[in-house]
Design a protein around this motif. Structure first.
Motif, PDB file in Angstrom:
ATOM      1  N   SER A   1       0.829  -1.205   0.000  1.00  0.00           N
ATOM      2  CA  SER A   1       0.000   0.000   0.000  1.00  0.00           C
ATOM      3  C   SER A   1       0.862   1.252   0.000  1.00  0.00           C
ATOM      4  CB  SER A   1      -0.934   0.006   1.213  1.00  0.00           C
ATOM      5  OG  SER A   1      -0.192  -0.013   2.410  1.00  0.00           O
ATOM      6  N   GLU A   2       1.955   1.203   0.745  1.00  0.00           N
ATOM      7  CA  GLU A   2       2.858   2.364   0.790  1.00  0.00           C
ATOM      8  C   GLU A   2       3.740   2.431  -0.441  1.00  0.00           C
ATOM      9  OE1 GLU A   2       6.472   4.040   3.633  1.00  0.00           O
ATOM     10  OE2 GLU A   2       4.977   2.673   4.461  1.00  0.00           O
ATOM     11  N   THR A   3       4.219   1.255  -0.911  1.00  0.00           N
ATOM     12  CA  THR A   3       5.157   1.227  -2.035  1.00  0.00           C
ATOM     13  C   THR A   3       4.464   1.454  -3.371  1.00  0.00           C
ATOM     14  OG1 THR A   3       6.461  -0.389  -0.778  1.00  0.00           O
ATOM     15  CG2 THR A   3       7.003  -0.125  -3.109  1.00  0.00           C
ATOM     16  N   PHE A   4       3.310   0.768  -3.547  1.00  0.00           N
ATOM     17  CA  PHE A   4       2.659   0.800  -4.859  1.00  0.00           C
ATOM     18  C   PHE A   4       1.263   1.440  -4.826  1.00  0.00           C
ATOM     19  CE2 PHE A   4       5.371  -3.113  -4.934  1.00  0.00           C
ATOM     20  CZ  PHE A   4       6.321  -2.636  -5.837  1.00  0.00           C
ATOM     21  N   GLY A   5       0.806   1.868  -3.657  1.00  0.00           N
ATOM     22  CA  GLY A   5      -0.502   2.496  -3.571  1.00  0.00           C
ATOM     23  C   GLY A   5      -1.669   1.535  -3.622  1.00  0.00           C
ATOM     24  N   THR A   6      -1.452   0.272  -3.278  1.00  0.00           N
ATOM     25  CA  THR A   6      -2.538  -0.719  -3.274  1.00  0.00           C
ATOM     26  C   THR A   6      -3.333  -0.624  -1.971  1.00  0.00           C
ATOM     27  OG1 THR A   6      -1.080  -2.386  -2.319  1.00  0.00           O
ATOM     28  CG2 THR A   6      -1.220  -2.299  -4.722  1.00  0.00           C
ATOM     29  N   ASP A   7      -4.470  -1.276  -1.932  1.00  0.00           N
ATOM     30  CA  ASP A   7      -5.304  -1.291  -0.725  1.00  0.00           C
ATOM     31  C   ASP A   7      -5.951  -2.663  -0.595  1.00  0.00           C
ATOM     32  OD1 ASP A   7      -6.697  -0.573   1.518  1.00  0.00           O
ATOM     33  OD2 ASP A   7      -8.324   0.415   0.420  1.00  0.00           O
ATOM     34  N   PHE A   8      -5.273  -3.569   0.154  1.00  0.00           N
ATOM     35  CA  PHE A   8      -5.762  -4.931   0.318  1.00  0.00           C
ATOM     36  C   PHE A   8      -6.338  -5.105   1.721  1.00  0.00           C
ATOM     37  CE2 PHE A   8      -2.110  -5.746  -2.711  1.00  0.00           C
ATOM     38  CZ  PHE A   8      -2.916  -5.930  -3.820  1.00  0.00           C
ATOM     39  N   SER A   9      -7.473  -5.815   1.809  1.00  0.00           N
ATOM     40  CA  SER A   9      -8.034  -6.172   3.118  1.00  0.00           C
ATOM     41  C   SER A   9      -7.235  -7.323   3.703  1.00  0.00           C
ATOM     42  CB  SER A   9      -9.498  -6.584   2.959  1.00  0.00           C
ATOM     43  OG  SER A   9      -9.587  -7.831   2.274  1.00  0.00           O
ATOM     44  N   ILE A  10      -7.475  -7.652   4.990  1.00  0.00           N
ATOM     45  CA  ILE A  10      -6.758  -8.754   5.646  1.00  0.00           C
ATOM     46  C   ILE A  10      -7.045 -10.080   4.948  1.00  0.00           C
ATOM     47  CG2 ILE A  10      -8.608  -9.058   7.348  1.00  0.00           C
ATOM     48  CD1 ILE A  10      -4.839  -9.634   7.934  1.00  0.00           C
ATOM     49  N   VAL A  11      -8.294 -10.264   4.452  1.00  0.00           N
ATOM     50  CA  VAL A  11      -8.629 -11.503   3.741  1.00  0.00           C
ATOM     51  C   VAL A  11      -7.915 -11.551   2.392  1.00  0.00           C
ATOM     52  CG1 VAL A  11     -10.500 -12.844   2.705  1.00  0.00           C
ATOM     53  CG2 VAL A  11     -10.845 -11.737   4.922  1.00  0.00           C
ATOM     54  N   GLU A  12      -7.861 -10.429   1.683  1.00  0.00           N
ATOM     55  CA  GLU A  12      -7.153 -10.380   0.394  1.00  0.00           C
ATOM     56  C   GLU A  12      -5.668 -10.654   0.578  1.00  0.00           C
ATOM     57  OE1 GLU A  12      -9.865  -7.226  -2.186  1.00  0.00           O
ATOM     58  OE2 GLU A  12      -8.427  -6.463  -0.709  1.00  0.00           O
ATOM     59  N   ILE A  13      -5.090 -10.131   1.667  1.00  0.00           N
ATOM     60  CA  ILE A  13      -3.676 -10.418   1.958  1.00  0.00           C
ATOM     61  C   ILE A  13      -3.476 -11.917   2.149  1.00  0.00           C
ATOM     62  CG2 ILE A  13      -1.863 -10.143   3.706  1.00  0.00           C
ATOM     63  CD1 ILE A  13      -2.882  -7.268   4.114  1.00  0.00           C
ATOM     64  N   GLY A  14      -4.427 -12.575   2.840  1.00  0.00           N
ATOM     65  CA  GLY A  14      -4.337 -14.018   3.035  1.00  0.00           C
ATOM     66  C   GLY A  14      -4.343 -14.782   1.726  1.00  0.00           C
ATOM     67  N   PHE A  15      -5.209 -14.386   0.802  1.00  0.00           N
ATOM     68  CA  PHE A  15      -5.280 -15.067  -0.497  1.00  0.00           C
ATOM     69  C   PHE A  15      -4.028 -14.804  -1.338  1.00  0.00           C
ATOM     70  CE2 PHE A  15      -9.876 -15.497   0.326  1.00  0.00           C
ATOM     71  CZ  PHE A  15     -10.046 -16.820  -0.071  1.00  0.00           C
ATOM     72  N   ILE A  16      -3.511 -13.576  -1.306  1.00  0.00           N
ATOM     73  CA  ILE A  16      -2.285 -13.275  -2.058  1.00  0.00           C
ATOM     74  C   ILE A  16      -1.101 -14.051  -1.479  1.00  0.00           C
ATOM     75  CG2 ILE A  16      -0.662 -11.447  -2.715  1.00  0.00           C
ATOM     76  CD1 ILE A  16      -3.068  -9.506  -2.653  1.00  0.00           C
ATOM     77  N   THR A  17      -1.059 -14.162  -0.153  1.00  0.00           N
ATOM     78  CA  THR A  17      -0.007 -14.950   0.498  1.00  0.00           C
ATOM     79  C   THR A  17      -0.026 -16.396   0.016  1.00  0.00           C
ATOM     80  OG1 THR A  17      -0.104 -13.555   2.471  1.00  0.00           O
ATOM     81  CG2 THR A  17       0.858 -15.749   2.740  1.00  0.00           C
ATOM     82  N   ALA A  18      -1.204 -16.915  -0.311  1.00  0.00           N
ATOM     83  CA  ALA A  18      -1.334 -18.317  -0.721  1.00  0.00           C
ATOM     84  C   ALA A  18      -0.771 -18.587  -2.111  1.00  0.00           C
ATOM     85  CB  ALA A  18      -2.808 -18.727  -0.685  1.00  0.00           C
ATOM     86  N   ILE A  19      -0.643 -17.558  -2.951  1.00  0.00           N
ATOM     87  CA  ILE A  19      -0.252 -17.780  -4.350  1.00  0.00           C
ATOM     88  C   ILE A  19       1.123 -18.441  -4.488  1.00  0.00           C
ATOM     89  CG2 ILE A  19       0.314 -16.624  -6.532  1.00  0.00           C
ATOM     90  CD1 ILE A  19      -1.911 -14.584  -5.841  1.00  0.00           C
ATOM     91  N   PRO A  20       2.186 -17.921  -3.865  1.00  0.00           N
ATOM     92  CA  PRO A  20       3.491 -18.575  -4.038  1.00  0.00           C
ATOM     93  C   PRO A  20       3.493 -20.031  -3.594  1.00  0.00           C
ATOM     94  CG  PRO A  20       3.752 -16.407  -3.040  1.00  0.00           C
ATOM     95  CD  PRO A  20       2.297 -16.713  -3.033  1.00  0.00           C
ATOM     96  N   TYR A  21       2.755 -20.328  -2.527  1.00  0.00           N
ATOM     97  CA  TYR A  21       2.747 -21.682  -1.992  1.00  0.00           C
ATOM     98  C   TYR A  21       1.948 -22.647  -2.871  1.00  0.00           C
ATOM     99  CZ  TYR A  21       4.804 -19.461   2.061  1.00  0.00           C
ATOM    100  OH  TYR A  21       5.639 -18.751   2.891  1.00  0.00           O
ATOM    101  N   SER A  22       0.994 -22.129  -3.631  1.00  0.00           N
ATOM    102  CA  SER A  22       0.273 -22.978  -4.583  1.00  0.00           C
ATOM    103  C   SER A  22       1.243 -23.530  -5.621  1.00  0.00           C
ATOM    104  CB  SER A  22      -0.834 -22.172  -5.280  1.00  0.00           C
ATOM    105  OG  SER A  22      -1.746 -21.658  -4.355  1.00  0.00           O
ATOM    106  N   PHE A  23       2.123 -22.683  -6.116  1.00  0.00           N
ATOM    107  CA  PHE A  23       3.151 -23.137  -7.054  1.00  0.00           C
ATOM    108  C   PHE A  23       4.204 -23.988  -6.337  1.00  0.00           C
ATOM    109  CE2 PHE A  23       1.285 -19.579  -9.319  1.00  0.00           C
ATOM    110  CZ  PHE A  23       1.262 -20.027 -10.632  1.00  0.00           C
TER     111      PHE A  23
END
Length: 452
Positions: free
Chosen positions: A286-308
């Motif tokens: 959010s600070e680096t790129f101006g994004t705005d993720f909720s706590i649930v969205e952060i959880g889903f994004i965290t899951a992406i690397p581990y899926s691969f």
């Protein structure tokens, strides 16, 4: 002509192997995955609790959060070797049940911490309770799977690591987001800790009735299958013990054991740096790129690397078993992952940053199952129990250093950059040590037989 020619005997033996190990895999591995899934979730869910309100409510700095995440490993490391020797002596069924029930109770108790000191104390006790679980499972697999199948078996149970992030991170995030709605006045992160401790207690009770200690006790195998597997595993253990008959004390002093501990340290350093800080890094977009993720969205994004990471773990371990090669299957992903994580610092968008992080995660996941057959090539029996526990214990000290150093450097510099450079360089150094071990003289059998 007799049917017992070498080729027909070999074919019959291969058919027996495939049949028996398929039964063993379906009987044991899903339950072990479930246990390790909860194990890894309970030790790393603090990474979701931190940015999910715990740091703010308890007033934790980045360094204090890193210390809380890492102090778990003080208790964990102190008792690894004695715990694994106890498992070897008393059997996996009873000892693993004891571990699961005790850590589940402590994990749920973390819902009631009131300040950083209680958090430190319970994280330390969680490590004490969990001590011996992972090396105990690694040792347990050596009772059931021949060396030619061990990397794949290890990979299957270690799928719990990426799965705990693929499934666990979104689940933990959802529990945090819904906690106050379900239990009014009870913080979401506290609700998450409370709920996620219970499955360990349930699995611990099930363990007493479901697990089988050794192949000779497996009533769920046919008598000829049971006899074949018992004979096969006893022959392998006897062969290793005959070549390298280390007493426990000598095994613990072996230079190779300590060198392998550093290799594992490098892989685990990367694993826990990602596990504990990836949600925080994503929140920092959010600070680096101006994004705005909720706590649930952060959880889903965290899951992406581990899926691969799941895919990488399965394919790479299968290739290692097929070729019989271990060293390069450990060193190469360490080099790739070590190079990928600093590259993530210089990406220009969340998407490209996550690509670099995903490559690093895949490399770490590929390394882990191919590593554990290495110490088993020269350790057997009680020496294997002690040696595997020591490698895991020293290697997992990275679980303290990674979050503490990463958090400390983030607080000192104001960014995650320095900490992630340390992650990359540590992984590359571990890859170099792996190749040095390949070139080093093999353990001397005569020396191994000398007691101390």
């Amino acid at each position: 002509m007799s049917d017992t020619t070498p080729s027909s005997t070999s074919t019959a033996d291969q058919a027996m192997e495939n049949r028996v190990l398929k039964k063993v895999t379906w009987r044991l591995i899903p339950f072990i995955i479930a246990m390790y899934f909860i194990n890894y979730l309970d030790r790393t869910n603090i990474s979701i609790a931190g940015p999910g309100g715990m740091n703010e409510e308890l007033g934790l700095t980045a360094t204090q959060f890193g210390f809380a995440a890492g102090i778990f490993f003080f208790g964990y490391l102190m008792l690894e070797v004695p715990s694994n020797l106890a498992l070897h002596r008393f059997g996996a069924r009873i000892w693993l049940a004891r571990i699961l029930i005790s850590w589940g109770l402590v994990a749920s108790a973390m819902a009631f911490v009131t300040n950083e000191y209680w958090l430190y104390a319970l994280r330390f006790l969680l490590g004490v309770a969990e001590a011996g679980f992972f090396p105990g499972i690694v040792l347990y697999l050596t009772y059931w799977f021949p060396s030619s199948r061990r990397a794949r078996a290890t990979a299957l149970f270690m799928l719990a690591i990426p799965l705990s992030n693929v499934i666990g991170a979104p689940l933990s995030s959802w529990l945090v987001s819904q906690g106050e709605n379900i239990l009014g006045g009870f913080s979401g992160w506290r609700f998450m800790f409370l709920v996620e401790g219970f499955p360990a207690v349930i699995l611990g009770i099930m363990c007493l009735f479901y697990l089988t200690d050794r192949p000779k006790d497996a009533k769920w195998l046919e008598p000829e299958e049971r006899d074949w597997l018992s004979a096969r595993m006893e022959a392998e253990e006897s062969s290793t013990a005959h070549s390298y008959h280390y007493p426990v004390r000598r095994a613990l002093l072996q230079p190779r054991v300590w060198a392998l501990s550093f290799v594992y340290f490098g892989a685990v350093y990367g694993l826990y740096a990602l596990s504990f800080f990836l949600p925080t890094i994503i929140a920092g977009f959010s600070e680096t790129f101006g994004t705005d993720f909720s706590i649930v969205e952060i959880g889903f994004i965290t899951a992406i690397p581990y899926s691969f990471g799941v895919i990488a773990m399965l394919l790479w371990s299968r290739h290692s078993d097929k070729t019989g090669e271990r060293v390069w299957h450990v060193a190469l992903p360490l080099f790739v992952g070590g190079a990928a994580i600093p590259v993530a610092l210089y990406m220009s968008s969340p998407f490209t940053t996550m690509i670099a992080v995903t490559i690093c995660c895949m490399a770490i996941c590929a390394t882990l199952p191919c590593f554990w057959p290495l110490p088993q090539t020269f350790l057997a029996g009680a020496a294997a129990a002690a040696g595997i526990a020591l490698v895991n214990s020293l290697g997992n000290s990275a679980g303290f250093f990674a979050p503490y150093i990463t958090g400390g450097l983030a607080e000192l510099t104001g960014t995650q950059n320095a900490g992630l450079w340390v992650v990359g360089l540590t992984m590359i150094a571990a890859g170099v040590v792996t190749l040095v071990l390949k070139a080093a003289p093999k353990p001397d059998a005569a020396d191994a037989a000398t007691s101390v």
